[in-house]
Motif scaffolding. Structure first.
Motif, PDB file in Angstrom:
ATOM      1  N   ARG A   1       0.824  -1.215   0.000  1.00  0.00           N
ATOM      2  CA  ARG A   1       0.000   0.000   0.000  1.00  0.00           C
ATOM      3  C   ARG A   1       0.854   1.259   0.000  1.00  0.00           C
ATOM      4  O   ARG A   1       0.344   2.357  -0.253  1.00  0.00           O
ATOM      5  CB  ARG A   1      -0.913   0.012   1.230  1.00  0.00           C
ATOM      6  N   ARG A   2       2.162   1.106   0.259  1.00  0.00           N
ATOM      7  CA  ARG A   2       3.027   2.272   0.387  1.00  0.00           C
ATOM      8  C   ARG A   2       3.805   2.587  -0.893  1.00  0.00           C
ATOM      9  O   ARG A   2       4.686   3.445  -0.880  1.00  0.00           O
ATOM     10  CB  ARG A   2       4.023   2.071   1.528  1.00  0.00           C
ATOM     11  N   ILE A   3       3.489   1.910  -2.008  1.00  0.00           N
ATOM     12  CA  ILE A   3       4.192   2.252  -3.243  1.00  0.00           C
ATOM     13  C   ILE A   3       3.778   3.655  -3.671  1.00  0.00           C
ATOM     14  O   ILE A   3       2.614   4.042  -3.563  1.00  0.00           O
ATOM     15  CB  ILE A   3       3.930   1.223  -4.377  1.00  0.00           C
ATOM     16  N   ARG A   4       4.758   4.435  -4.149  1.00  0.00           N
ATOM     17  CA  ARG A   4       4.526   5.852  -4.428  1.00  0.00           C
ATOM     18  C   ARG A   4       4.480   6.111  -5.923  1.00  0.00           C
ATOM     19  O   ARG A   4       5.282   5.573  -6.694  1.00  0.00           O
ATOM     20  CB  ARG A   4       5.631   6.709  -3.811  1.00  0.00           C
ATOM     21  N   ARG A   5       3.548   6.960  -6.296  1.00  0.00           N
ATOM     22  CA  ARG A   5       3.451   7.371  -7.690  1.00  0.00           C
ATOM     23  C   ARG A   5       4.753   8.042  -8.123  1.00  0.00           C
ATOM     24  O   ARG A   5       5.314   8.883  -7.436  1.00  0.00           O
ATOM     25  CB  ARG A   5       2.288   8.360  -7.848  1.00  0.00           C
ATOM     26  N   GLY A   6       5.263   7.648  -9.291  1.00  0.00           N
ATOM     27  CA  GLY A   6       6.487   8.231  -9.830  1.00  0.00           C
ATOM     28  C   GLY A   6       7.738   7.421  -9.545  1.00  0.00           C
ATOM     29  O   GLY A   6       8.771   7.646 -10.176  1.00  0.00           O
ATOM     30  N   ASN A   7       7.675   6.464  -8.603  1.00  0.00           N
ATOM     31  CA  ASN A   7       8.848   5.645  -8.305  1.00  0.00           C
ATOM     32  C   ASN A   7       9.075   4.591  -9.393  1.00  0.00           C
ATOM     33  O   ASN A   7       8.120   4.095 -10.003  1.00  0.00           O
ATOM     34  CB  ASN A   7       8.701   4.957  -6.947  1.00  0.00           C
TER      35      ASN A   7
ATOM     36  N   HIS B   1      12.216   1.855  -3.789  1.00  0.00           N
ATOM     37  CA  HIS B   1      11.551   2.636  -2.745  1.00  0.00           C
ATOM     38  C   HIS B   1      12.160   4.031  -2.636  1.00  0.00           C
ATOM     39  O   HIS B   1      11.467   5.019  -2.405  1.00  0.00           O
ATOM     40  CB  HIS B   1      11.662   1.900  -1.415  1.00  0.00           C
ATOM     41  N   THR B   2      13.484   4.111  -2.780  1.00  0.00           N
ATOM     42  CA  THR B   2      14.218   5.377  -2.846  1.00  0.00           C
ATOM     43  C   THR B   2      15.254   5.213  -3.957  1.00  0.00           C
ATOM     44  O   THR B   2      15.404   4.122  -4.512  1.00  0.00           O
ATOM     45  CB  THR B   2      14.941   5.686  -1.515  1.00  0.00           C
TER      46      THR B   2
END
Length: 468
Positions: free
Chosen positions: A99-105, A124-125
């Motif tokens: 649920r913590r995947i970020r848009r744009g990564n 993730h980073t």
């Protein structure tokens, strides 16, 4: 006659010996009709390309970015991964919370010939990644990309604020946070003046030729109000810390301010017009304007003696540091979960978050200081340093200090020669102080992997550091 004959014989013998000696010194060369044996070199096989611990040559690799409202199920279902497998991945929250995947990564999918996904890698980073093995059984692991460190020396003048100075001189803007932490006990970063300048020796970190952050800061020189402040990194008793040019620690009993980045909106006064009540009354504290949610740090070690809501101060935390000093933090939007009456806190620990509770016209922190029960101006508190460089370490420290100061002075000299700051005006796009404060607050949240409560800002002139 005999004498002449004897001379001839000796001459012949010496000449023959000399010729023999010359012949023996000539290296032997194979005759043209002799065949030389040639040894052919063994063919060298190319090194396999390894990325994320996977042999890239063995797979078809698909690279993409997380799109708006896209989830892991939508991504993997296109590569023949069953809903049951995706459900197994979703349950492994301790390693990877889907649920913590970020848009744009970024992410990469390693497929075999029939486009079935064998590995899924989510970045993730820019440094940290999650690798999911999708073969016979699901295996989830964390990894880090290889980081290359490059030693840098950077310098710059302050024209508007520290963040903008980094952008204007093409320095990683996170350097503003690093410097504010190093000098947190000695420089008021909310009162920087045009013409203040700095030089810093540090390591810049790269992954795949892309700048991803700042490593160790070896030393720094910050000239604030025409006074030089040195910071020299030195390890003492297995602890790395920063010391000034005389060997005194930069750490003090109290921090200069309870926020990493802000501006003073109201000062210490015994006769201030209250912005809400519209009457003149004492304001025995300092107001720091900052966005709602900005982390508030205790300025020193101590014990929480008050945590309550008051009509005027809103949510308040009060800390007793010792028998002499006490501090208070007013108008908080919320408290840190670890803060309770009686709990011990360490210098720099987050105790709450900026808000506008109580009698307040906008989000800010009202910071108060007492000495022996009497209110004092926080900006005038003289804080003694902690232990200096020990006598046994003084020779080694002096050697490192002298080398660093020499390099810093040279960098500072070049800065003044190449960039007379008061003689020109930089016309680059700048971030306003309130935007910078919001960016810093968002960065603090992102570093702790916490979602910031509101929209987003993009850093001007540096897409690598867009904070979502």
């Amino acid at each position: 006659m005999r004498k002449n004959l004897l001379k001839h014989i000796i001459f012949i013998l010496l000449g023959g010996g000399l010729i023999t000696l010359l012949i023996s010194s000539i290296p032997f060369q194979a005759q043209p009709n002799q065949q030389e044996s040639k040894v052919l070199p063994e063919p060298v096989e190319p090194e396999p390309v390894i990325k994320y611990g996977i042999s890239v040559d063995s797979f078809l690799v698909v690279k993409d970015k997380i799109r708006r409202n896209e989830n892991l199920s939508e991504i993997l279902s296109e590569y023949k991964i069953s809903p049951q497998t995706i459900e197994v991945i979703a349950k492994e929250k301790a390693v990877f919370d889907v649920r913590r995947i970020r848009r744009g990564n970024n992410y990469s999918i390693f497929c075999n010939d029939d486009t079935t996904a064998q590995y899924f890698v989510y970045e993730h980073t820019p440094i940290d990644y999650i690798k999911i093995e999708l073969n016979d059984s699901v295996q989830i692991s964390k990894g880090k990309k290889e980081i290359t460190k490059v030693r840098r020396i950077a310098s710059g003048f302050i024209e508007s604020n520290l963040w903008n100075a980094m952008l204007e001189y093409d320095i990683d803007p996170m350097m503003s946070i690093e410097l504010s932490e190093i000098y947190a006990w000695s420089i008021d970063f909310f009162g920087l003046k045009k013409g203040d300048h700095f030089s810093v020796i540090y390591e810049e970190e790269y992954v795949d030729t892309v700048r991803v952050g700042i490593g160790k800061i070896h030393s720094a020189l910050f000239n604030h109000r025409n006074k030089d402040f040195y910071a020299i990194s030195f390890k003492q008793d297995s602890v790395e810390s920063y010391f000034d040019s005389t060997g005194q620690s930069l750490r003090r009993t109290f921090l200069k301010a309870p926020l990493r980045y802000s501006r003073i909106s109201s000062g210490f006064s015994y006769n201030r017009l209250h912005p809400v009540l519209k009457i003149h009354r004492p304001h025995t504290g300092i107001d720091y304007a900052a966005p709602t949610g900005t982390p508030v740090h205790t300025v020193g070690d101590g014990v929480v003696i008050k945590k309550k809501y008051t009509r005027q101060g809103g949510r308040v935390v009060k800390i007793r540091h010792n028998s002499v000093y006490t501090t208070a933090y007013l108008h908080l939007s919320r408290y840190s979960k670890k803060i309770h009456v009686g709990s011990h806190v360490k210098q720099g620990e987050v105790i709450g978050y900026v808000g506008a509770t109580g009698l307040a016209t906008g989000p800010h922190l009202d910071f108060r200081f007492w000495k022996n029960g009497h209110p004092i101006n926080p900006l005038e508190v003289e804080s003694p340093p902690v232990e200096p460089v020990q006598k046994v370490n003084r020779e080694e420290y002096n050697r490192i200090r002298n080398k660093m100061i020499e390099e810093l002075k040279e960098a500072d000299k070049k800065l003044h020669q190449a960039d007379p700051v008061l003689a020109r005006h930089i016309k680059k796009k700048r971030t306003r102080d309130d935007e910078v404060m919001d960016l810093i607050a968002r960065y603090e949240y992102r570093r702790k992997d916490i979602d910031y409560p509101e929209g987003s800002y993009a850093l001007p002139g540096n897409d690598e550091w867009t904070l979502r």
